[in-house]
Design a protein around this motif. Sequence first.
Motif, short mmCIF file in Angstrom:
data_model
loop_
_atom_site.label_atom_id
_atom_site.label_comp_id
_atom_site.label_asym_id
_atom_site.label_seq_id
_atom_site.Cartn_x
_atom_site.Cartn_y
_atom_site.Cartn_z
N GLY A 197 -8.47 -7.91 -18.41
CA GLY A 197 -8.33 -9.24 -17.36
C GLY A 197 -7.07 -10.13 -17.49
O GLY A 197 -6.40 -9.74 -18.32
N GLY A 225 -19.41 -16.99 -17.77
CA GLY A 225 -18.78 -17.09 -18.73
C GLY A 225 -19.83 -18.38 -19.64
O GLY A 225 -20.49 -17.78 -20.69
N ALA A 234 -11.31 -15.07 -7.86
CA ALA A 234 -12.30 -14.50 -9.54
C ALA A 234 -11.97 -15.09 -10.29
O ALA A 234 -13.21 -15.37 -11.14
N SER A 235 -11.12 -15.60 -11.62
CA SER A 235 -11.35 -16.19 -12.68
C SER A 235 -11.75 -17.58 -12.44
O SER A 235 -12.82 -17.37 -13.75
N SER A 280 -13.67 -13.43 -22.36
CA SER A 280 -14.54 -11.90 -22.59
C SER A 280 -14.62 -12.36 -24.26
O SER A 280 -15.59 -11.63 -25.11
N PHE A 305 -13.68 -5.93 -20.17
CA PHE A 305 -12.65 -7.39 -19.77
C PHE A 305 -11.90 -7.78 -20.32
O PHE A 305 -11.12 -8.38 -19.90
N PRO A 362 -20.11 -11.68 -13.91
CA PRO A 362 -18.82 -12.04 -14.15
C PRO A 362 -18.23 -10.98 -13.47
O PRO A 362 -16.81 -10.86 -12.49
N GLU A 363 -18.46 -9.06 -13.79
CA GLU A 363 -18.31 -8.10 -12.68
C GLU A 363 -18.10 -8.89 -11.75
O GLU A 363 -17.43 -7.64 -10.76
N PHE A 397 -15.57 -15.87 -13.01
CA PHE A 397 -16.20 -15.33 -14.02
C PHE A 397 -15.86 -15.94 -14.66
O PHE A 397 -16.85 -16.02 -15.69
N ILE A 417 -9.34 -14.43 -18.24
CA ILE A 417 -10.71 -13.68 -18.20
C ILE A 417 -10.71 -12.78 -19.91
O ILE A 417 -12.19 -12.71 -20.28
N ALA A 474 -17.68 -10.69 -10.35
CA ALA A 474 -17.17 -12.20 -9.35
C ALA A 474 -15.66 -11.80 -9.31
O ALA A 474 -15.08 -11.99 -8.88
N LEU A 475 -15.47 -10.08 -10.37
CA LEU A 475 -13.91 -9.34 -9.96
C LEU A 475 -13.78 -9.41 -8.43
O LEU A 475 -12.56 -8.62 -8.25
#
Length: 361
Positions: A182, A150, A142-143, A190, A178, A133-134, A146, A186, A136-137
């Motif tokens: 986010g 997730g 990115a979303s 999280s 996050f 996930p990190e 993530f 996100i 991915a940002l």
Amino acid sequence: MAFWWKKTPKTASDYARLLSEQLNKLDHVSTIDNRRKIQDDCSRYLAGTKHFLLGDVDPEPTAEALDELYSAIYQLDLLYDLLTNLHDLEFEARKDVALIFATCLRHSRDNKFVTVDYMVTRPKIVSLILRTPELALSKNNASDLFLKAGFIILECLKYEQLCRLMLRDPQIWLFFDFAKGGSFEISTESFQILSSMFSVHQKPVATEFFGQHANLQKFIDKVNMLLAHGNYVTKRQSIKLLHSLIMIRAYNNLLTSYINSPDNLKLIMILLSDRSKNLQMGSFNIFKVFVANPRKSRPVLDIMVKNRDKLLHYLKSFNTDSKDATFLDEREYVIQEIESLPRLVSPNSDSTLEVSPQRLH
């Protein structure tokens, strides 16, 4: 399903081998056209692997053929490679990766989850799952990346062995960040991860995580950071998370530590007077636990005594239009408990309270 493949797999293990070969090519591709071609091949091979694992092929694979495929997946370290290359795959292919992970995790033999046992012996896979996930940002889409990562984390958290590994990984603390910083998607994902992380398998959380003072205090600090500095959605989700956890009987350490802190009480009192009725109600559900504690710490008791009259004035007009019998009974109980507190003799004795008096009216 042969039309999915440029090469028709001769054995079950060929599904994993052909996919692994294409994934490894992504690291060495030199042109955009070649990358797209390899991505297309990965998409086809992922779809074929997914259908084979799900038994959606003709003829339906035998148990022996499925065992052969799973063995190849483990031997080729395919799960790790899929995570490593997740950002390079196409949208539908990333969905297939998530589904393949979930399907592999459910695979059992002799009443044992084979893939779970395999991942326990390969902690680098679990570590990469939490790092994804990190990572991915910093990528495009990115979303979506993530959320796919997730989903895989949430699937892993269904299994106690994997949850234990994740609880030991310092990467879990980033999900509080996050949740605060986010996008809505996100942040929501999280919070779902944090909720599952700390509530699905309560025994290891209670003994191995909250049983350590450093973890306990850091968790409280992280939650309070969200409560104090988050936006409306973040605060509401944080209150919900905190309340659900302190109500779990096994987490007595968390409950005791939280409700005996005067700083925590001040924060909840500020939120109790928020303009949002939802935040008021969420805060009340935590505030009533402070009040109901028969062994209040002296600093907590001092704050309640110093603010006795203000709290009574506020609570007697709090949510008076509610028809919820349970809430009305709880509010009456809280009022009675506060009324039973001693009055201060000095009229100025509440001036030391750091919470702004106006916020409590």
